[in-house]
Design an enzyme around this catalytic site. Structure first.
Site, mmCIF file in Angstrom:
data_model
loop_
_atom_site.group_PDB
_atom_site.id
_atom_site.type_symbol
_atom_site.label_atom_id
_atom_site.label_comp_id
_atom_site.label_asym_id
_atom_site.label_seq_id
_atom_site.Cartn_x
_atom_site.Cartn_y
_atom_site.Cartn_z
ATOM 1 N N HIS A 1 56.657 41.631 45.336
ATOM 2 C CA HIS A 1 55.416 42.376 45.527
ATOM 3 C C HIS A 1 54.692 41.796 46.743
ATOM 4 C CE1 HIS A 1 51.753 44.415 44.989
ATOM 5 N NE2 HIS A 1 51.074 43.372 44.557
ATOM 6 N N ASN B 1 48.413 45.113 50.464
ATOM 7 C CA ASN B 1 48.873 45.257 49.081
ATOM 8 C C ASN B 1 48.695 46.718 48.646
ATOM 9 O OD1 ASN B 1 49.144 45.220 46.298
ATOM 10 N ND2 ASN B 1 47.856 43.416 45.984
ATOM 11 N N CYS C 1 50.337 46.408 39.836
ATOM 12 C CA CYS C 1 51.352 46.126 40.863
ATOM 13 C C CYS C 1 52.761 46.002 40.302
ATOM 14 C CB CYS C 1 50.998 44.857 41.620
ATOM 15 S SG CYS C 1 49.354 44.920 42.281
HETATM 16 N N1 ACO Z 1 36.572 37.305 55.493
HETATM 17 C C1 ACO Z 1 35.985 36.132 55.732
HETATM 18 N N2 ACO Z 1 35.677 35.245 54.762
HETATM 19 C C2 ACO Z 1 36.002 35.570 53.523
HETATM 20 C C3 ACO Z 1 36.640 36.776 53.198
HETATM 21 C C4 ACO Z 1 36.934 37.663 54.243
HETATM 22 N N3 ACO Z 1 37.538 38.849 54.048
HETATM 23 N N4 ACO Z 1 36.848 36.815 51.878
HETATM 24 C C5 ACO Z 1 36.377 35.675 51.366
HETATM 25 N N5 ACO Z 1 35.846 34.918 52.357
HETATM 26 C C6 ACO Z 1 35.224 33.621 52.264
HETATM 27 C C7 ACO Z 1 34.661 33.348 50.903
HETATM 28 O O1 ACO Z 1 33.370 33.912 50.766
HETATM 29 C C8 ACO Z 1 34.641 31.848 50.851
HETATM 30 O O2 ACO Z 1 33.510 31.400 51.557
HETATM 31 P P1 ACO Z 1 32.636 30.149 50.999
HETATM 32 O O3 ACO Z 1 33.598 28.997 51.012
HETATM 33 O O4 ACO Z 1 31.532 30.055 52.001
HETATM 34 O O5 ACO Z 1 32.204 30.535 49.625
HETATM 35 C C9 ACO Z 1 35.869 31.457 51.659
HETATM 36 O O6 ACO Z 1 36.214 32.614 52.448
HETATM 37 C C10 ACO Z 1 37.057 31.051 50.827
HETATM 38 O O7 ACO Z 1 37.228 32.018 49.805
HETATM 39 P P2 ACO Z 1 38.350 31.854 48.716
HETATM 40 O O8 ACO Z 1 38.238 32.975 47.733
HETATM 41 O O9 ACO Z 1 38.370 30.458 48.191
HETATM 42 O O10 ACO Z 1 39.651 32.061 49.634
HETATM 43 P P3 ACO Z 1 41.159 31.936 49.224
HETATM 44 O O11 ACO Z 1 41.833 31.002 50.120
HETATM 45 O O12 ACO Z 1 41.326 31.753 47.740
HETATM 46 O O13 ACO Z 1 41.728 33.371 49.593
HETATM 47 C C11 ACO Z 1 42.324 35.459 48.600
HETATM 48 C C12 ACO Z 1 41.196 34.516 48.951
HETATM 49 C C13 ACO Z 1 43.005 35.888 49.886
HETATM 50 C C14 ACO Z 1 41.739 36.664 47.912
HETATM 51 C C15 ACO Z 1 43.328 34.730 47.691
HETATM 52 O O14 ACO Z 1 42.668 34.111 46.616
HETATM 53 C C16 ACO Z 1 44.367 35.665 47.142
HETATM 54 O O15 ACO Z 1 45.193 36.195 47.864
HETATM 55 N N6 ACO Z 1 44.378 35.875 45.829
HETATM 56 C C17 ACO Z 1 45.314 36.778 45.200
HETATM 57 C C18 ACO Z 1 44.810 38.177 45.370
HETATM 58 C C19 ACO Z 1 45.820 39.187 44.996
HETATM 59 O O16 ACO Z 1 46.972 39.056 45.309
HETATM 60 N N7 ACO Z 1 45.356 40.230 44.326
HETATM 61 C C20 ACO Z 1 46.155 41.330 43.997
HETATM 62 C C21 ACO Z 1 46.913 41.095 42.747
HETATM 63 S S1 ACO Z 1 47.973 42.357 42.458
HETATM 64 C C22 ACO Z 1 47.214 43.751 41.773
HETATM 65 O O17 ACO Z 1 47.368 44.031 40.635
HETATM 66 C C23 ACO Z 1 46.361 44.633 42.582
#
Ligand code: ACO
Length: 331
Positions: free
Chosen positions: A258, A288, A117
């Site tokens: 980003h 993203n 990214c």
């Molecule tokens: N729909 C419904 N539920 C979901 C989904 C979904 N799409 N995805 C995860 N869940 C559930 C999980 O299974 C979990 O359930 P559980 O509590 O029963 O185990 C619950 O939601 C919470 O999951 P978390 O991973 O703790 O959720 P979080 O609030 O951390 O959000 C997210 C997850 C959105 C991925 C966040 O961590 C994030 O944005 N991280 C950064 C990701 C990012 O920006 N990546 C790109 C980097 S840049 C690059 O180089 C590509």
């Protein structure tokens, strides 16, 4: 500290987005997720998904053509084509060479960079160095990403986050007007590579039926760890880029971050001391798009007049590698 004199400037930008819009409700039809979960956790409402057969090179070339047209630059005038992608069309040759051929930039050197990214910021910085060294007058920096091809569509924790698109900038030597890149801070930390990676399909674990069956060629991510690192590193990079330019957050007219997650954007803006009215956001419409997110946001902000002549812009990115960075520019 006195503001530095820019060596290169962005002459014009361009973008390409596939027509096909996929909403959160569309995704909820094929995986266990909901519009409500995706919007509240990420700020994303929809994303663009490119059709089979539309390549990253073609998307990049479309964005680049628009930027070149706006800058009044002919293909033969381009000295260097730097293309950032995490989704190359094939392993050999570079997607940059395919893009160069599509554009007819026959006098250019062309190569890919892979910085996930952060790739557009890395590319701008490479272009700045090349032009500063006197090796050319005009650079094309392109980011083209077909993230839909490396997403594991069975993994709801990553599949909902990404989209496809391309952005581009024509970069040329600054003519002494004070416009251009004021400061840059870039970093990487390869010790954290496994937070966001594709384990199989390369030389470590060459492509095999096993790789395909287990989806090891697809993207794996530890979302929470990425989130924490993204905020910490982008905030620090913003501070350092501002310091290097002799600016404070009050001087900034627009932050172009980003576009990974609205919560990451809000936290970064808060740490950087920039109110959300001065932050460009389009993650709701596109998700993203890896390195294409920054140039597409930049291009939209220019088109909407949120960046105009004399504007001071702070841009920041973060991605797999880990890689991150920030840059200040006067437009
Ligand atoms: N729909 C419904 N539920 C979901 C989904 C979904 N799409 N995805 C995860 N869940 C559930 C999980 O299974 C979990 O359930 P559980 O509590 O029963 O185990 C619950 O939601 C919470 O999951 P978390 O991973 O703790 O959720 P979080 O609030 O951390 O959000 C997210 C997850 C959105 C991925 C966040 O961590 C994030 O944005 N991280 C950064 C990701 C990012 O920006 N990546 C790109 C980097 S840049 C690059 O180089 C590509």
């Amino acid at each position: 500290m006195k503001n530095p004199t820019p060596i290169v400037e962005i002459a014009a930008t361009g973008r390409f987005l596939p027509d096909n819009v996929v909403t959160n409700d569309d995704l909820a039809k094929t995986m266990d997720t909901s519009d409500e979960w995706i919007r509240t956790r990420t700020g994303i409402s929809e994303r663009r998904i490119a059709p089979d057969g539309l390549t990253a090179a073609e998307m990049g070339a479309s964005a680049a053509r628009q930027a070149m047209e706006r800058a009044g630059v002919q293909p033969g005038e381009v000295d260097i084509v730097i293309l950032s992608t995490a989704t190359p069309d094939r392993w050999l040759p570079s997607t940059a060479c395919d893009t160069q051929a599509l554009l007819g930039c026959d006098n250019a050197v062309a190569f890919d960079i892979m910085a996930a990214c952060s790739g557009f910021l890395y590319g701008l910085s490479m272009a700045e160095g090349y032009l500063a060294a006197g090796r050319g007058e005009i650079a094309l920096v392109i980011s083209a990403e077909k993230m839909s091809t490396i997403i594991d569509w069975d993994d709801r924790t990553t599949a909902v986050l990404f989209g496809d698109g391309a952005g581009a900038a024509v970069v040329r030597r600054s003519n002494g007007s004070g416009r251009g890149i004021l400061s840059t801070h870039l970093r990487s930390d390869g010790r954290l590579a496994n937070l966001l990676y594709r384990p199989g399909g390369g030389t470590i674990d060459p492509l095999s039926q096993g790789v395909l069956d287990e989806g090891r060629h697809l993207m794996k991510m530890q979302g929470r760890e990425i989130f924490k690192n993204a905020v910490r590193n982008m905030a620090e990079a913003c501070d350092l880029a501002l310091q290097k330019a002799g600016l404070t957050s009050d001087d900034i007219d627009l932050l172009v971050p980003h576009q990974a997650n609205i919560r990451i954007i809000e936290a970064t803006a808060k740490y950087a001391g920039i109110p959300m009215e001065k932050v460009y956001v389009n993650v709701d419409r596109y998700g993203n798009m890896s390195s294409a997110s920054v140039p597409i946001a930049f291009d939209e902000a220019l088109e909407q007049g949120r960046i105009g002549p004399g504007s001071k812009v702070l841009t920041a990115a973060f991605g797999a590698g880990l890689t991150w960075g920030a840059m200040t520019l006067r437009m």
